[in-house]
Design a protein around this motif. Sequence first.
Motif, PDB file in Angstrom:
ATOM      1  N   GLY A 189      -0.527   0.898   9.757  1.00 42.31           N
ATOM      2  CA  GLY A 189      -0.157  -0.363   9.143  1.00 42.31           C
ATOM      3  C   GLY A 189      -1.347  -0.970   8.419  1.00 42.31           C
ATOM      4  O   GLY A 189      -2.483  -0.538   8.576  1.00 42.31           O
ATOM      5  N   ALA A 190      -1.084  -1.992   7.629  1.00 37.97           N
ATOM      6  CA  ALA A 190      -2.132  -2.620   6.853  1.00 37.97           C
ATOM      7  C   ALA A 190      -3.049  -3.410   7.761  1.00 37.97           C
ATOM      8  O   ALA A 190      -2.629  -4.026   8.737  1.00 37.97           O
ATOM      9  CB  ALA A 190      -1.509  -3.540   5.806  1.00 37.97           C
ATOM     10  N   GLY A 191      -4.330  -3.423   7.393  1.00 36.78           N
ATOM     11  CA  GLY A 191      -5.306  -4.206   8.128  1.00 36.78           C
ATOM     12  C   GLY A 191      -5.433  -5.582   7.524  1.00 36.78           C
ATOM     13  O   GLY A 191      -4.601  -6.027   6.731  1.00 36.78           O
ATOM     14  N   VAL A 192      -6.508  -6.269   7.868  1.00 31.51           N
ATOM     15  CA  VAL A 192      -6.803  -7.576   7.297  1.00 31.51           C
ATOM     16  C   VAL A 192      -7.283  -7.380   5.859  1.00 31.51           C
ATOM     17  O   VAL A 192      -8.152  -6.537   5.609  1.00 31.51           O
ATOM     18  CB  VAL A 192      -7.878  -8.298   8.125  1.00 31.51           C
ATOM     19  CG1 VAL A 192      -8.225  -9.638   7.492  1.00 31.51           C
ATOM     20  CG2 VAL A 192      -7.408  -8.476   9.571  1.00 31.51           C
ATOM     21  N   SER A 193      -6.706  -8.126   4.954  1.00 28.30           N
ATOM     22  CA  SER A 193      -7.160  -8.027   3.570  1.00 28.30           C
ATOM     23  C   SER A 193      -7.718  -9.362   3.100  1.00 28.30           C
ATOM     24  O   SER A 193      -7.260 -10.430   3.552  1.00 28.30           O
ATOM     25  CB  SER A 193      -6.034  -7.563   2.649  1.00 28.30           C
ATOM     26  OG  SER A 193      -4.985  -8.504   2.633  1.00 28.30           O
ATOM     27  N   GLN A 194      -8.688  -9.278   2.213  1.00 27.74           N
ATOM     28  CA  GLN A 194      -9.328 -10.473   1.681  1.00 27.74           C
ATOM     29  C   GLN A 194      -9.449 -10.365   0.175  1.00 27.74           C
ATOM     30  O   GLN A 194      -9.792  -9.302  -0.352  1.00 27.74           O
ATOM     31  CB  GLN A 194     -10.727 -10.647   2.295  1.00 27.74           C
ATOM     32  CG  GLN A 194     -10.701 -10.939   3.783  1.00 27.74           C
ATOM     33  CD  GLN A 194     -12.090 -11.231   4.316  1.00 27.74           C
ATOM     34  OE1 GLN A 194     -12.621 -10.480   5.131  1.00 27.74           O
ATOM     35  NE2 GLN A 194     -12.678 -12.332   3.869  1.00 27.74           N
ATOM     36  N   THR A 195      -9.159 -11.454  -0.490  1.00 30.95           N
ATOM     37  CA  THR A 195      -9.293 -11.494  -1.942  1.00 30.95           C
ATOM     38  C   THR A 195      -9.967 -12.782  -2.378  1.00 30.95           C
ATOM     39  O   THR A 195      -9.792 -13.834  -1.746  1.00 30.95           O
ATOM     40  CB  THR A 195      -7.914 -11.401  -2.628  1.00 30.95           C
ATOM     41  OG1 THR A 195      -7.068 -12.425  -2.103  1.00 30.95           O
ATOM     42  CG2 THR A 195      -7.302 -10.035  -2.423  1.00 30.95           C
ATOM     43  N   PRO A 196     -10.781 -12.705  -3.459  1.00 32.17           N
ATOM     44  CA  PRO A 196     -11.223 -11.484  -4.118  1.00 32.17           C
ATOM     45  C   PRO A 196     -12.267 -10.745  -3.295  1.00 32.17           C
ATOM     46  O   PRO A 196     -12.772 -11.288  -2.317  1.00 32.17           O
ATOM     47  CB  PRO A 196     -11.833 -12.020  -5.412  1.00 32.17           C
ATOM     48  CG  PRO A 196     -12.385 -13.347  -5.017  1.00 32.17           C
ATOM     49  CD  PRO A 196     -11.402 -13.916  -4.015  1.00 32.17           C
ATOM     50  N   SER A 197     -12.611  -9.549  -3.682  1.00 31.84           N
ATOM     51  CA  SER A 197     -13.661  -8.834  -2.972  1.00 31.84           C
ATOM     52  C   SER A 197     -15.033  -9.362  -3.376  1.00 31.84           C
ATOM     53  O   SER A 197     -15.969  -9.355  -2.574  1.00 31.84           O
ATOM     54  CB  SER A 197     -13.575  -7.331  -3.240  1.00 31.84           C
ATOM     55  OG  SER A 197     -13.621  -7.078  -4.621  1.00 31.84           O
ATOM     56  N   ASN A 198     -15.122  -9.820  -4.606  1.00 33.05           N
ATOM     57  CA  ASN A 198     -16.350 -10.419  -5.111  1.00 33.05           C
ATOM     58  C   ASN A 198     -16.015 -11.666  -5.900  1.00 33.05           C
ATOM     59  O   ASN A 198     -15.013 -11.679  -6.633  1.00 33.05           O
ATOM     60  CB  ASN A 198     -17.112  -9.460  -6.030  1.00 33.05           C
ATOM     61  CG  ASN A 198     -17.891  -8.419  -5.265  1.00 33.05           C
ATOM     62  OD1 ASN A 198     -18.953  -8.689  -4.736  1.00 33.05           O
ATOM     63  ND2 ASN A 198     -17.334  -7.229  -5.177  1.00 33.05           N
ATOM     64  N   LYS A 199     -16.837 -12.694  -5.761  1.00 33.48           N
ATOM     65  CA  LYS A 199     -16.642 -13.925  -6.518  1.00 33.48           C
ATOM     66  C   LYS A 199     -18.005 -14.446  -6.945  1.00 33.48           C
ATOM     67  O   LYS A 199     -18.882 -14.668  -6.117  1.00 33.48           O
ATOM     68  CB  LYS A 199     -15.928 -14.970  -5.661  1.00 33.48           C
ATOM     69  CG  LYS A 199     -15.758 -16.328  -6.323  1.00 33.48           C
ATOM     70  CD  LYS A 199     -14.761 -16.290  -7.445  1.00 33.48           C
ATOM     71  CE  LYS A 199     -14.541 -17.678  -8.035  1.00 33.48           C
ATOM     72  NZ  LYS A 199     -13.568 -17.632  -9.168  1.00 33.48           N
ATOM     73  N   VAL A 200     -18.160 -14.604  -8.257  1.00 36.31           N
ATOM     74  CA  VAL A 200     -19.386 -15.190  -8.790  1.00 36.31           C
ATOM     75  C   VAL A 200     -19.020 -16.532  -9.388  1.00 36.31           C
ATOM     76  O   VAL A 200     -18.068 -16.632 -10.173  1.00 36.31           O
ATOM     77  CB  VAL A 200     -20.023 -14.288  -9.862  1.00 36.31           C
ATOM     78  CG1 VAL A 200     -21.307 -14.937 -10.398  1.00 36.31           C
ATOM     79  CG2 VAL A 200     -20.334 -12.915  -9.288  1.00 36.31           C
ATOM     80  N   THR A 201     -19.744 -17.564  -9.023  1.00 37.47           N
ATOM     81  CA  THR A 201     -19.455 -18.893  -9.527  1.00 37.47           C
ATOM     82  C   THR A 201     -20.761 -19.619  -9.821  1.00 37.47           C
ATOM     83  O   THR A 201     -21.850 -19.145  -9.487  1.00 37.47           O
ATOM     84  CB  THR A 201     -18.615 -19.684  -8.503  1.00 37.47           C
ATOM     85  OG1 THR A 201     -18.138 -20.886  -9.107  1.00 37.47           O
ATOM     86  CG2 THR A 201     -19.450 -20.050  -7.281  1.00 37.47           C
TER      87      THR A 201
END
Lengths: 115, 114
Positions: free
Chosen positions: A1-13
């Motif tokens: 099954g799917a694991g924990v997902s996080q978005t975005p993988s990278n964020k530049v601000t």
Amino acid sequence: GAGVSQTPSNKVTEKGKYVELRCDPISGHTALYWYRQSLGQGPEFLIYFQGTGAADDSGLPNDRFFAVRPEGSVSTLKIQRTERGDSAVYLCASSLNTGAFNEQFFGPGTRLTVL
Amino acid sequence: AQSVTQLGSHVSVSEGALVLLRCNYSSSVPPYLFWYVQYPNQGLQLLLKYTSAATLVKGINGFEAEFKKSETSFHLTKPSAHMSDAAEYFCAVRPGGGADGLTFGKGTHLIIQP
């Protein structure tokens, strides 16, 4: 099954901007945790949810940080007026329930860079 | 309050040699202790956990750890290192009651020499 997902993988601000980081926990997991990992350090606890409510937010560094989990599943970590010191990898974890015997499953993290 | 100290930010061993990664904790209540591994570009993965059932805990990939209350230690060992064991290892503590967030050590980077 799917694991924990996080978005975005990278964020530049840019300094002063607002950012939102999203976490999708494992389906059916009632507990959700946010951690922050700075370079060369171990993860640092920020906040955890049991269902929709924040059960412990003692790790949030200041009032620029806020997290929600409105429907008891997906969570969003919100950072206002970002500062360069906020640059880190933000980790999300979920577990079936809270309590010592419940394993926390971690996502791959979102790398936040504040210029 | 609880804390974790991992001695040695980097540990280098030869392939086939014993791996020993040190962890000492402090906790005002009986602790629950964990070792996590982080491979490059991957999330943290649980290796093993101590929850008071037995002082010697066996985990995945041949790792084990022994809880020693008198020494407030929970060192991680593996009899014979493999190249695939190269990773970052984190010791963590969770107090026995109340707050559920983990407190992590700073981590130990394990290097395996061929």
